[in-house]
Design an enzyme around this catalytic site. Structure first.
Site, PDB file in Angstrom:
ATOM      1  N   ILE A  60       0.674  -1.289  -0.095  1.00 35.46           N
ATOM      2  CA  ILE A  60       0.111  -0.141   0.025  1.00 35.46           C
ATOM      3  C   ILE A  60       0.831   1.235   0.177  1.00 35.46           C
ATOM      4  O   ILE A  60       0.768   2.332  -0.528  1.00 35.46           O
ATOM      5  CB  ILE A  60      -0.920  -0.129   1.055  1.00 35.46           C
ATOM      6  CG1 ILE A  60      -2.153  -1.049   0.894  1.00 35.46           C
ATOM      7  CG2 ILE A  60      -1.822   1.345   1.247  1.00 35.46           C
ATOM      8  CD1 ILE A  60      -3.034  -1.564   2.231  1.00 35.46           C
ATOM      9  N   ARG A 115      -4.059   0.971  11.364  1.00 32.87           N
ATOM     10  CA  ARG A 115      -4.344   0.553  12.760  1.00 32.87           C
ATOM     11  C   ARG A 115      -4.646   1.592  13.601  1.00 32.87           C
ATOM     12  O   ARG A 115      -3.629   2.444  13.689  1.00 32.87           O
ATOM     13  CB  ARG A 115      -3.666  -0.727  13.154  1.00 32.87           C
ATOM     14  CG  ARG A 115      -3.938  -1.970  12.418  1.00 32.87           C
ATOM     15  CD  ARG A 115      -5.562  -2.566  12.349  1.00 32.87           C
ATOM     16  NE  ARG A 115      -5.703  -3.569  11.651  1.00 32.87           N
ATOM     17  CZ  ARG A 115      -6.222  -3.637  10.486  1.00 32.87           C
ATOM     18  NH1 ARG A 115      -6.332  -2.538   9.781  1.00 32.87           N
ATOM     19  NH2 ARG A 115      -6.284  -4.706   9.641  1.00 32.87           N
ATOM     20  N   ASP A 139      -8.239   7.305   9.020  1.00 32.05           N
ATOM     21  CA  ASP A 139      -9.339   6.628   8.633  1.00 32.05           C
ATOM     22  C   ASP A 139      -9.661   5.262   9.389  1.00 32.05           C
ATOM     23  O   ASP A 139     -10.601   4.580   9.470  1.00 32.05           O
ATOM     24  CB  ASP A 139      -9.079   5.839   7.215  1.00 32.05           C
ATOM     25  CG  ASP A 139     -10.124   4.835   6.807  1.00 32.05           C
ATOM     26  OD1 ASP A 139     -11.220   5.389   6.594  1.00 32.05           O
ATOM     27  OD2 ASP A 139      -9.936   3.598   6.471  1.00 32.05           O
ATOM     28  N   GLU A 166     -13.758   1.143  17.237  1.00 31.31           N
ATOM     29  CA  GLU A 166     -14.573   1.444  16.024  1.00 31.31           C
ATOM     30  C   GLU A 166     -15.834   0.622  16.286  1.00 31.31           C
ATOM     31  O   GLU A 166     -15.697  -0.400  16.496  1.00 31.31           O
ATOM     32  CB  GLU A 166     -13.828   1.078  14.849  1.00 31.31           C
ATOM     33  CG  GLU A 166     -12.581   1.933  14.651  1.00 31.31           C
ATOM     34  CD  GLU A 166     -11.797   1.330  13.484  1.00 31.31           C
ATOM     35  OE1 GLU A 166     -10.784   2.066  12.943  1.00 31.31           O
ATOM     36  OE2 GLU A 166     -12.294   0.466  12.881  1.00 31.31           O
ATOM     37  N   HIS A 175     -13.216   4.005   8.744  1.00 30.21           N
ATOM     38  CA  HIS A 175     -12.394   2.648   8.259  1.00 30.21           C
ATOM     39  C   HIS A 175     -12.945   2.265   6.755  1.00 30.21           C
ATOM     40  O   HIS A 175     -13.071   1.086   6.617  1.00 30.21           O
ATOM     41  CB  HIS A 175     -12.644   1.659   9.254  1.00 30.21           C
ATOM     42  CG  HIS A 175     -11.424   0.711   9.422  1.00 30.21           C
ATOM     43  ND1 HIS A 175     -11.113   0.264  10.421  1.00 30.21           N
ATOM     44  CD2 HIS A 175     -10.970   0.341   7.983  1.00 30.21           C
ATOM     45  CE1 HIS A 175     -10.098  -0.669  10.081  1.00 30.21           C
ATOM     46  NE2 HIS A 175     -10.034  -0.786   8.668  1.00 30.21           N
TER      47      HIS A 175
END
Length: 317
Positions: free
Chosen positions: A155, A235, A259, A264, A282
């Protein structure tokens, strides 16, 4: 009768893709919407395999589901699965380690540009009847900045590709990455401390481990430049959000785009009332294409296990 595959929890609209892939082993697919281990035990019954999104799968789940042979995790992270218990009860665990590199890298760039250009601030002010370019001051150029990657996997490499036209210096802290990866992207490998000291933009792509938990704490924010921007699409628990809120409020750094958060969904956060913090739910992984790829990939691997074939994406811990 074929094997029974139970989807413990899912935010997806149906199980069409899963059924299509698991038809290869004549499996029945059922969604039970169980958000606790206790509900999984109560409702999964004689499941041969589980497809799992967020529900914690504790040792008690493995103890209770005698016929369980495989667990498929929708996504990359597997922090919610007790691997010692999975190994003890000989349950295969698979995930989807590669499916959304483009989406996450694009989202990281979107967060960066939104922070740098103060897009949410301008948007709110214009909708409130204001019209003043000075509301976002000060804004710097993206070109010429130093970008520091915390971990430099797939990524991060895709993000580096997206940044290629902005004439930036690229640094990376990743003691587990090969030298050739740094060379291929013209990235300078540095220590974490040097990355923090030199970077105008810090972007986080590391997994959550004992080493990275709360890696970004008060001391790190003290070291960062007051014009620096932090991006986290990895994370949530890698960043101490209270320390980040204090740093933003005190002007120790200029902005943050996150994000992910430690809890969460969050019931509250010290970042909620700070316009310098841009938060998304997320969602960096998501596009329609990536969602289909994710669901088909994990279901296909579960089908392999149920058919006695080695899975493509076995998780080894």
């Amino acid at each position: 009768m074929g094997p029974r595959v139970v989807i413990t929890d899912s935010s997806y609209p149906d199980a069409t893709y899963e059924r299509e892939e698991l038809a290869a082993v004549n499996a029945t697919v059922e969604t039970i919407d169980a958000d606790t281990p206790e509900k999984v035990i109560e409702r999964a019954g004689d499941a041969d395999a589980l497809l799992n999104q967020e529900t914690e799968l504790t040792a008690s789940v493995f103890e209770s589901l005698d016929g369980l042979t495989a667990i498929g995790r929708y996504g990359v992270g597997v922090d919610n699965i007790d691997f010692d218990a999975a190994s003890e009860y000989d349950v295969e665990v698979v995930n989807v380690p590669s499916y959304c590199e483009e989406e996450v890298a694009t989202h990281a760039l979107a967060l960066l540009l939104s922070c740098l250009r103060r897009i949410p601030t301008y948007n709110t002010h214009v909708k409130n009847g204001e019209w003043d370019w000075k509301d976002g001051r000060p804004i710097g150029r993206l070109s010429g900045k130093t970008v520091g990657f915390v971990a430099f996997g797939n990524i991060a490499q895709r993000f580096a590709d997206l940044l290629a036209g902005f004439d930036q210096e690229l640094l990376a802290y990743d003691p587990y990455q090969s030298a050739s990866a740094f060379e291929n992207y013209d990235v300078e490998p540095v220590s974490f401390e040097e990355l923090i000291d030199r970077s105008d933009i810090v972007t986080v792509h590391a997994p959550l481990t004992d080493e990275t938990r709360n890696l970004f704490d008060e001391d790190v924010f003290d070291r960062m430049d007051e014009r620096a921007i932090l991006i986290n699409v990895a994370r949530g628990s890698i960043v101490d959000t209270q320390a980040l809120a204090n740093a933003l409020r005190d002007g120790e750094i200029a902005g943050a785009g996150l994000d992910v958060l430690p809890t969460e969904p969050p019931s509250d956060s010290p970042l909620f009332d700070l316009q310098e913090a841009i938060l998304t739910p997320h969602t960096a992984w998501y596009s329609e294409a990536s969602m289909e790829e994710l669901r088909r990939s994990v279901a296909r691997d579960i089908a392999r296990v149920l058919d006695g074939t080695p899975p493509k994406n076995r998780v080894v811990k």
